[in-house]
Scaffold this motif. Structure first.
Motif, PDB file in Angstrom:
ATOM      1  N   LEU A  54       7.827  -0.701  -6.536  1.00 41.34           N
ATOM      2  CA  LEU A  54       7.023   0.504  -6.302  1.00 41.34           C
ATOM      3  C   LEU A  54       7.691   1.423  -5.285  1.00 41.34           C
ATOM      4  O   LEU A  54       7.679   2.647  -5.430  1.00 41.34           O
ATOM      5  N   CYS A  55       8.269   0.832  -4.258  1.00 42.33           N
ATOM      6  CA  CYS A  55       8.948   1.644  -3.247  1.00 42.33           C
ATOM      7  C   CYS A  55      10.179   2.337  -3.829  1.00 42.33           C
ATOM      8  O   CYS A  55      10.417   3.529  -3.587  1.00 42.33           O
ATOM      9  N   THR A  93       9.711   5.440  -6.018  1.00 43.24           N
ATOM     10  CA  THR A  93       9.227   6.640  -5.327  1.00 43.24           C
ATOM     11  C   THR A  93      10.280   7.206  -4.378  1.00 43.24           C
ATOM     12  O   THR A  93       9.972   8.112  -3.599  1.00 43.24           O
ATOM     13  N   ARG A 115       0.522  11.108  -6.037  1.00 38.91           N
ATOM     14  CA  ARG A 115       1.062   9.939  -6.737  1.00 38.91           C
ATOM     15  C   ARG A 115       2.144   9.255  -5.901  1.00 38.91           C
ATOM     16  O   ARG A 115       2.176   8.032  -5.798  1.00 38.91           O
ATOM     17  N   THR A 116       3.016  10.052  -5.315  1.00 36.80           N
ATOM     18  CA  THR A 116       4.077   9.465  -4.498  1.00 36.80           C
ATOM     19  C   THR A 116       3.506   8.716  -3.308  1.00 36.80           C
ATOM     20  O   THR A 116       3.940   7.600  -2.991  1.00 36.80           O
ATOM     21  N   ARG A 117       2.524   9.311  -2.652  1.00 35.86           N
ATOM     22  CA  ARG A 117       1.931   8.653  -1.488  1.00 35.86           C
ATOM     23  C   ARG A 117       1.227   7.361  -1.877  1.00 35.86           C
ATOM     24  O   ARG A 117       1.352   6.343  -1.186  1.00 35.86           O
ATOM     25  N   VAL A 118       0.500   7.379  -2.984  1.00 34.63           N
ATOM     26  CA  VAL A 118      -0.240   6.187  -3.402  1.00 34.63           C
ATOM     27  C   VAL A 118       0.719   5.070  -3.801  1.00 34.63           C
ATOM     28  O   VAL A 118       0.565   3.911  -3.370  1.00 34.63           O
ATOM     29  N   LEU A 119       1.717   5.392  -4.613  1.00 38.73           N
ATOM     30  CA  LEU A 119       2.648   4.363  -5.069  1.00 38.73           C
ATOM     31  C   LEU A 119       3.487   3.812  -3.916  1.00 38.73           C
ATOM     32  O   LEU A 119       3.656   2.595  -3.773  1.00 38.73           O
ATOM     33  N   ALA A 120       4.036   4.713  -3.098  1.00 39.26           N
ATOM     34  CA  ALA A 120       4.869   4.253  -1.979  1.00 39.26           C
ATOM     35  C   ALA A 120       4.040   3.473  -0.968  1.00 39.26           C
ATOM     36  O   ALA A 120       4.481   2.429  -0.460  1.00 39.26           O
ATOM     37  N   SER A 166       1.291   1.796  -1.587  1.00 37.82           N
ATOM     38  CA  SER A 166       0.937   0.507  -2.196  1.00 37.82           C
ATOM     39  C   SER A 166       2.119  -0.460  -2.113  1.00 37.82           C
ATOM     40  O   SER A 166       1.943  -1.655  -1.830  1.00 37.82           O
ATOM     41  N   GLY A 167       3.325   0.050  -2.364  1.00 40.02           N
ATOM     42  CA  GLY A 167       4.495  -0.802  -2.261  1.00 40.02           C
ATOM     43  C   GLY A 167       4.691  -1.323  -0.854  1.00 40.02           C
ATOM     44  O   GLY A 167       4.977  -2.518  -0.655  1.00 40.02           O
TER      45      GLY A 167
END
Length: 346
Positions: A220-221, A224, A247-252, A254-255
């Motif tokens: 995930l990191c 992004t 989306r970038t903030r959520v995925l990064a 979460s990673g």
């Protein structure tokens, strides 16, 4: 002397040539191999090279060979946890544009610790799989709480407010961990070293159980990385470039939460790796997250492995937990960053 942690105007990162980056990558891999070999060969007990070779071949006929064999999963765990914390630190610094961002400083690590200790005391957790689920929930809860508190007031979530919110959460959660454990001496004796952060209790089965969470977090990191580069220019510019900021903030995020939670479940709360490593890597290869994230993972693995070896060797025949060694190394770096005039967001 005035020090500010407010977001800096957008700037273009100095680029490093591909050959220069390749040289540093090869050098870091070589140092990692050397650190792993040193971790297996040296420790609290002195052993001969014949014992090292025999243990690597699967023999455990003597105490020395058994000692060497026990260092192999410990070395693997140090590399895995160091890589996770190094990458998570780089992501959190990129997301918050805060040079002081670190999983421990922002309270994310201590959120995982509080959740794990709560699970142990009140729900009878005893396996790594159980730890990691609680740790991830605790990390996510701490991250959300840090962002909510840091967003209060005028100006929204500034780097300074996020750092202060994280420091407050760290203090509160560490106190809650102590409050939960103190009445339970049985649990306190069992997990007091885990609170400091260490890799001495490593075993291969436990590491393999948590490895999928670490791999998912790293993936995930990495996906992004380009989005983090855009965010470094500011949210408005990133959106203008067609990047989905949310989306970038959520995925990064979460990673980073997965990496922090899984690493804490395996080794306890280990601080300063996520602070020191990204700064060192930026000096060598620049600010491009497509290179910075994997390089931070490798460098974090090197740092934690070497720190574990140092903790075993300097206190023979006892040993110092790796969390203490990283604090000794990281605290001066933290002070140096804070004292820099006009410290700017990344």
């Amino acid at each position: 002397m005035s020090t500010t942690l407010q977001a800096a105007p957008a700037r273009v990162a100095p680029r490093r040539s591909a050959p220069a980056t390749g040289v540093w990558l090869v050098a870091t891999l070589a140092v990692l191999v050397l650190a792993a070999a040193t971790s297996v060969a040296f420790g609290a007990r002195s052993v001969g090279w014949n014992d090292v070779v025999a243990a690597l071949a699967g023999q455990e006929e003597t105490v020395a060979q058994a000692a060497v064999a026990s260092r192999i999963p410990r070395t693997v765990l140090a590399m895995v946890v160091g890589a996770a914390l190094g990458m998570a630190g780089a992501v959190l610094q990129g997301l918050t544009r805060n040079p002081l961002a670190d999983p421990a400083i922002l309270g994310v690590t201590w959120g995982a610790s509080l959740a794990v200790v709560t699970g142990i005391v009140f729900f009878g957790l005893s396996s790594a799989t159980g730890y990691v689920w609680f740790a991830i929930v605790g990390s996510a809860g701490a991250a959300v709480l840090m962002h909510v508190i840091g967003s209060l007031g005028r100006g929204g979530a500034t780097p300074l407010k996020l750092a202060l919110a994280g420091a407050a959460i760290t203090a509160a959660f560490s106190s809650l961990v102590s409050a939960i454990l103190l009445p339970r001496l049985d649990v306190m004796d069992r997990f007091r070293f885990w609170q400091i952060g260490g890799v001495g209790g490593a075993n291969t089965a436990t590491t393999l159980q948590v490895l999928p969470f670490l791999l998912l977090g790293a993936l995930l990191c990495l996906v992004t990385a380009r989005g983090l580069n855009s965010l470094a220019l500011g949210e408005d510019v990133a959106a203008g470039l067609g990047e989905s900021v949310t989306r970038t903030r959520v995925l990064a995020g979460s990673g980073a939460v997965l990496l922090c939670g899984a690493a804490t479940a395996l080794a306890g709360p280990i601080g300063f790796v996520g602070l020191v490593v990204p700064h060192a890597c930026r000096l060598l290869i620049g600010l491009d997250h497509r290179r910075l994230l994997p390089f931070s993972a490798l460098t974090g693995a090197v740092l934690l492995t070497v720190s574990d070896v140092v903790g075993r060797v300097v206190a023979r025949p006892s040993e110092i937990d790796v969390g203490i060694v990283t604090a000794v190394v990281g605290a001066p770096v933290f002070i140096a960053i804070v004292r820099r005039q006009k410290a700017r967001a990344l």
